[in-house]
Scaffold this motif. Structure first.
Motif, short mmCIF file in Angstrom:
data_model
loop_
_atom_site.label_atom_id
_atom_site.label_comp_id
_atom_site.label_asym_id
_atom_site.label_seq_id
_atom_site.Cartn_x
_atom_site.Cartn_y
_atom_site.Cartn_z
N UNK A 10 18.36 -2.66 11.66
CA UNK A 10 18.18 -3.30 10.36
C UNK A 10 16.70 -3.43 9.99
N UNK A 11 15.83 -3.44 11.00
CA UNK A 11 14.40 -3.55 10.68
C UNK A 11 13.92 -2.31 9.91
N UNK A 12 14.59 -1.15 10.10
CA UNK A 12 14.22 0.04 9.34
C UNK A 12 14.53 -0.15 7.86
N UNK A 13 15.70 -0.73 7.57
CA UNK A 13 16.02 -1.08 6.19
C UNK A 13 14.96 -2.02 5.64
N UNK A 14 14.58 -3.01 6.45
CA UNK A 14 13.58 -3.98 6.02
C UNK A 14 12.24 -3.34 5.72
N UNK A 15 11.82 -2.38 6.56
CA UNK A 15 10.54 -1.72 6.34
C UNK A 15 10.55 -0.88 5.05
N UNK A 16 11.65 -0.12 4.84
CA UNK A 16 11.76 0.66 3.62
C UNK A 16 11.66 -0.25 2.40
N UNK A 17 12.43 -1.33 2.40
CA UNK A 17 12.43 -2.24 1.25
C UNK A 17 11.10 -2.95 1.08
N UNK A 18 10.43 -3.23 2.21
CA UNK A 18 9.12 -3.90 2.14
C UNK A 18 8.14 -3.04 1.34
N UNK A 19 8.06 -1.75 1.68
CA UNK A 19 7.09 -0.89 1.02
C UNK A 19 7.55 -0.49 -0.39
N UNK A 20 8.84 -0.28 -0.57
CA UNK A 20 9.36 -0.03 -1.92
C UNK A 20 9.02 -1.20 -2.84
N UNK A 21 9.30 -2.40 -2.35
CA UNK A 21 9.06 -3.60 -3.16
C UNK A 21 7.58 -3.80 -3.43
N UNK A 22 6.75 -3.53 -2.42
CA UNK A 22 5.31 -3.68 -2.60
C UNK A 22 4.80 -2.76 -3.71
N UNK A 23 5.31 -1.52 -3.73
CA UNK A 23 4.89 -0.58 -4.78
C UNK A 23 5.34 -1.05 -6.16
N UNK A 24 6.60 -1.52 -6.25
CA UNK A 24 7.11 -2.00 -7.54
C UNK A 24 6.35 -3.22 -8.04
N UNK A 25 6.10 -4.15 -7.14
CA UNK A 25 5.38 -5.36 -7.53
C UNK A 25 3.95 -5.02 -7.96
N UNK A 26 3.30 -4.12 -7.20
CA UNK A 26 1.94 -3.72 -7.58
C UNK A 26 1.90 -3.03 -8.93
N UNK A 27 2.87 -2.15 -9.18
CA UNK A 27 2.90 -1.40 -10.45
C UNK A 27 3.14 -2.32 -11.63
N UNK A 28 4.11 -3.22 -11.52
CA UNK A 28 4.43 -4.06 -12.67
C UNK A 28 3.32 -5.10 -12.89
N UNK A 29 2.66 -5.53 -11.82
CA UNK A 29 1.54 -6.45 -11.97
C UNK A 29 0.39 -5.77 -12.71
N UNK A 30 0.10 -4.51 -12.32
CA UNK A 30 -0.94 -3.75 -13.01
C UNK A 30 -0.58 -3.53 -14.47
#
Length: 460
Positions: free
Chosen positions: A153-173
């Motif tokens: 499950x940590x692999x799912x967590x890692x994928x979502x961590x980086x996916x979410x980080x990119x989305x949050x960074x993009x929408x913040x910018x």
């Protein structure tokens, strides 16, 4: 195993075989990024075209409803962490038939969404690489994310961590650039002022209603964090943190985005629907390559949703089977992962993709209509469950109330009234009326099966 829910005793926990490999940083970012989905990036365009600048009001109204739902769900999930989330809560509060109905209807919704997101992602990639077949891209995405979820499950967590980080960074910018442009301090751009906001209700109340319905369903996906919390290092803390930050996340990412977009771009611009509102807004600012960059972000949002929905569907199925409400084979766990449930959820999702090619004019639209209002049904189960469980918790285990619903029970009743109002609005609109009836039919069938199962178990 027999359920004792009907006698008032909570059902036994269903998470003893699952791993707890999600770290707090995974859960925090899943909570933060889960609110930023493809529905926001793409689906909001139709809402803006219908409601005009009043789409901000529509998102604010539906946002309040979603915040109330998340608060209720957070209260129950902090007290009873479970991979079944609202399904397990409904069984505990109402009865096995309710858990069965809420769980399997949501499973169908998630699996179908996996297919839809795969199709959307494939269209973007095949647009960049003309001549490549869309089905091949969908197959690749399904294999990748099925494999990710079959592993720890940590692999799912890692994928979502980086996916979410990119989305949050993009929408913040995006929000920063948009605000600078509105203030007239972004180099090379002129402030539009309030020129695009003068016709606030261009299509009257009817347009606002359409925008409101579009906004309600754009919020789907927030429930995943309470499912994931059961596999985190500290489920109670994880749920509490996620729910308490829901308000500012919704206000900033959804309502803030809509306000920036309708200020920068004329609501009736064709680009809002054709390109998507975010791409249209960035093109309006004249930032080179920004539109294509946002398409990359939309692709990431779609892939993130695929990953999260396969995960959520497999855990809901696992929880249902653990409560003796489904085929036992789906409950097998190895390496802390319900791998058969992951495979079944992925296969169902890929079947939805095939239906979009084989039967695009009958079976596929029928399937889409069938899941159209499932999220509202789930919200009703959440509200009713919270009304019942809160009294029980106050009486039997007040120490478990780490998260409390605001102004209980009044705001819970306000939320239920809001959900009833959305149902009435759906019944008024021809497009959504079909979804309402189709979803209602599926839910009634599941409720009948669940009730018959409950009666049969009671006789044993």
């Amino acid at each position: 195993m027999p359920s004792s829910t009907t006698t008032g005793t909570p059902p036994s926990t269903d998470d003893t075989s699952l791993s707890h490999g999600l770290k707090q940083r995974h859960l925090s970012m899943i909570a933060l990024g889960g609110v930023i989905g493809a529905g926001l990036f793409v689906g909001s365009g139709a809402g803006i075209a219908a409601a005009g600048p009043s789409i901000v009001v529509a998102y604010a109204l539906s946002g309040v409803l979603v915040m109330l739902v998340m608060r209720m769900l957070g209260e129950m999930s902090a007290a009873y962490p479970s991979s079944g989330s609202f399904s397990a809560h409904a069984e505990r509060a109402i009865g096995p038939w309710a858990g069965f109905t809420a769980g399997w209807s949501f499973w169908v919704l998630l699996c179908t969404a996996v297919g839809l997101e795969g199709i959307g992602a494939a269209k973007i990639v095949s647009g960049w690489l003309p001549g490549t077949p869309e089905w091949a891209w969908v197959a690749l995405f399904m294999v990748v994310f099925c494999g990710t979820n079959l592993a720890a499950v940590k692999n799912f967590g890692e994928f979502e961590f980086w996916f979410a980080a990119l989305k949050v960074g993009a929408i913040t910018l995006f929000l920063v650039l948009g605000v600078l442009a509105i203030l007239g301090i972004l180099p090379g751009t002129d402030s539009p002022g309030a020129s695009h906001l003068t016709d606030f209700l261009p299509n009257g109340g009817e347009g606002l209603v359409i925008g409101l319905l579009a906004s309600v369903f754009a919020y789907g996906g927030l429930e995943t964090v309470t499912i994931a919390a059961a596999e985190s290092e500290n489920p109670v803390k994880g749920v509490a943190t996620a729910v308490r930050t829901a308000m500012w996340r919704i206000a900033l990412f959804y309502i803030g985005s809509m306000a920036v977009i309708v200020t920068l771009v004329p609501w009736n611009s064709e680009a809002v629907v054709e390109k998507g509102p975010y791409v249209a807004a960035l093109d309006e600012l004249g930032i080179p390559g920004a539109g294509q960059l946002m398409n990359v972000v939309v692709l990431v949002a779609l892939l993130s949703a695929m990953n999260a929905n396969i995960y959520g569907a497999s855990r809901i199925a696992y929880s249902l089977v653990a409560r003796d409400q489904g085929p036992k084979v789906l409950g097998r766990v190895s390496g802390g992962v319900p791998r058969i449930a992951v495979l079944a959820s992925s296969v169902f999702g890929f079947l939805c993709v095939l239906l979009s090619y084989w039967r695009p004019n009958d079976v596929f639209p029928w399937l889409l209509n069938m899941i159209g209002a499932v999220i509202l049904v789930v919200w009703i189960f959440i509200a009713v469950s919270q009304l019942r469980l809160r009294r029980r918790l106050e009486r039997e285990a007040p120490d478990k109330l780490a998260v409390r619903m605001w102004a209980f029970p009044w705001l819970t009743w306000v939320a239920l009234a809001g959900m009833a109002a959305v149902f009435v609005l759906m019944a008024r609109e021809p497009d959504t009326r079909v979804q309402l009836y189709s979803t209602g039919g599926m839910v009634l069938v599941l409720a009948a099966v669940g009730y018959a199962w409950q009666k049969a178990r009671a006789k044993q």
